[in-house]
Design an enzyme around this catalytic site. Structure first.
Site, short mmCIF file in Angstrom:
data_model
loop_
_atom_site.label_atom_id
_atom_site.label_comp_id
_atom_site.label_asym_id
_atom_site.label_seq_id
_atom_site.Cartn_x
_atom_site.Cartn_y
_atom_site.Cartn_z
N GLY A 41 0.72 -1.09 -0.05
CA GLY A 41 0.09 0.04 0.03
C GLY A 41 0.75 1.24 -0.01
N GLU A 96 4.40 4.17 6.04
CA GLU A 96 3.39 3.28 5.83
C GLU A 96 2.07 4.17 5.20
OE1 GLU A 96 1.72 0.71 6.00
OE2 GLU A 96 1.07 0.19 7.89
N ASP A 97 1.25 3.32 4.60
CA ASP A 97 0.30 3.96 3.97
C ASP A 97 -0.85 4.57 5.01
OD1 ASP A 97 -0.73 1.65 4.80
OD2 ASP A 97 -1.40 0.74 2.82
N ASP A 100 -4.67 2.58 10.95
CA ASP A 100 -6.20 2.19 11.28
C ASP A 100 -6.04 1.86 12.69
OD1 ASP A 100 -8.77 1.93 10.07
OD2 ASP A 100 -8.52 -0.08 10.22
N LYS A 128 -6.16 7.36 10.74
CA LYS A 128 -7.60 7.38 10.94
C LYS A 128 -7.55 7.19 12.56
CE LYS A 128 -9.25 4.80 7.10
NZ LYS A 128 -9.79 3.39 6.64
N PHE A 149 -13.20 4.04 4.10
CA PHE A 149 -12.12 3.35 3.49
C PHE A 149 -11.87 3.88 2.04
CE2 PHE A 149 -10.68 -0.45 1.02
CZ PHE A 149 -9.85 -1.10 2.31
N ASP A 156 -5.48 -0.48 -1.96
CA ASP A 156 -6.49 -1.44 -2.66
C ASP A 156 -7.79 -1.66 -1.81
OD1 ASP A 156 -5.07 -3.04 -0.87
OD2 ASP A 156 -5.71 -4.77 -1.81
N ARG A 162 -5.20 -0.38 -6.89
CA ARG A 162 -3.99 0.60 -6.27
C ARG A 162 -3.39 1.70 -7.51
NH1 ARG A 162 -2.06 -2.46 -2.12
NH2 ARG A 162 -2.29 -4.53 -2.18
P1 5GP Z 1 -3.97 -1.36 11.08
O1 5GP Z 1 -3.01 -2.49 11.43
O2 5GP Z 1 -3.50 0.21 11.65
O3 5GP Z 1 -5.35 -1.48 11.62
O4 5GP Z 1 -4.14 -1.56 9.41
C1 5GP Z 1 -3.49 -0.89 8.70
C2 5GP Z 1 -3.36 -1.38 7.43
O5 5GP Z 1 -4.66 -1.60 6.82
C3 5GP Z 1 -2.98 -0.12 6.64
O6 5GP Z 1 -1.44 -0.29 6.32
C4 5GP Z 1 -3.72 -0.50 5.07
O7 5GP Z 1 -2.86 -1.65 4.45
C5 5GP Z 1 -4.79 -1.08 5.55
N1 5GP Z 1 -6.00 -0.20 5.51
C6 5GP Z 1 -6.27 0.45 6.64
N2 5GP Z 1 -7.22 1.36 6.49
C7 5GP Z 1 -7.54 1.35 4.96
C8 5GP Z 1 -8.29 2.17 4.02
O8 5GP Z 1 -8.95 2.83 4.30
N3 5GP Z 1 -7.84 1.56 2.54
C9 5GP Z 1 -7.23 0.65 2.40
N4 5GP Z 1 -6.95 0.31 1.09
N5 5GP Z 1 -6.26 -0.07 3.30
C10 5GP Z 1 -6.56 0.37 4.71
MG MG Z 2 -0.19 -0.96 5.10
#
Ligand code: 5GP
Ligand code: MG
Length: 172
Positions: A41, A96-97, A100, A128, A149, A156, A162
């Site tokens: 991502g 990091e992208d 969440d 977020k 989202f 993706d 992507r």
């Molecule tokens: P976490 O471990 O912080 O819950 O998740 C982070 C990962 O979940 C991010 O690096 C990403 O890959 C994915 N993710 C979280 N929110 C989104 C979103 O809105 N869109 C997409 N495509 N991926 C997300």
């Molecule tokens: Mg990620």
């Protein structure tokens, strides 16, 4: 579902990325910089950020997956680190992208810390904060959003969208 309305345009992403690059340049001391990109991502953001940084750096990659498919995290993070590169004694920037729940970044930081870096900093294109389940933040953040989202610019949904140039919400 299909990609819906634009949330962040290409131009806005580019301008914000350049600002973050300036912040990072001022914050990370000289010396060996190792940039670790979380695939897949963060790929687009990482390339644009690294170019904007305009500084010599080595590159490493980790692959984190928590989404079995769809838009809800499974809660379990699978981290692959075989291409993480040389970390010991070096200044590390994790790119990091999205943050969440925070689980991915927390596990990634712990994995990198265990390899003895000189310092670890994190840059995330999107945060977020309302979704956080574990305590962690990035030092450098592009944009904050509520619980929507997003796809495009590397992000993706089931490996689709992507390559969209801008970031969009996922609409019905
Ligand atoms: P976490 O471990 O912080 O819950 O998740 C982070 C990962 O979940 C991010 O690096 C990403 O890959 C994915 N993710 C979280 N929110 C989104 C979103 O809105 N869109 C997409 N495509 N991926 C997300
Ligand atoms: Mg990620």
């Amino acid at each position: 579902m299909s990609a819906g309305k634009i949330v962040f345009t290409q131009d806005r992403i580019r301008r914000r990325t350049e600002e973050i690059a300036r912040e990072i340049a001022g914050a990370i001391p000289g010396g060996d910089l190792h940039v670790i990109v979380t695939l897949k991502g963060a790929l687009f953001f990482a390339v644009d950020l690294i170019r904007a940084l305009g500084r010599e750096a080595t590159l490493g990659f980790i692959t984190a997956s928590s989404y079995g498919g769809g838009t809800e995290s499974s809660g379990e993070v699978d981290l692959r680190t075989e291409d993480i590169g040389e970390v010991a004694g070096r200044h590390v920037l994790i790119v990091e992208d999205i943050i969440d729940t925070g689980r991915t970044l927390k596990i990634a930081v712990a994995a990198i810390q265990s390899l003895g870096p000189a310092s670890v900093r994190t840059a995330a294109l999107i945060d977020k904060p309302s979704r956080r389940e574990v305590e962690i933040d990035a030092e450098f953040t592009g944009f904050r959003v509520d619980d929507i989202f997003l796809v495009g610019y590397g992000l993706d949904c089931d490996q689709e969208y992507r390559t969209l140039p801008d970031i969009r919400s996922l609409g019905p």
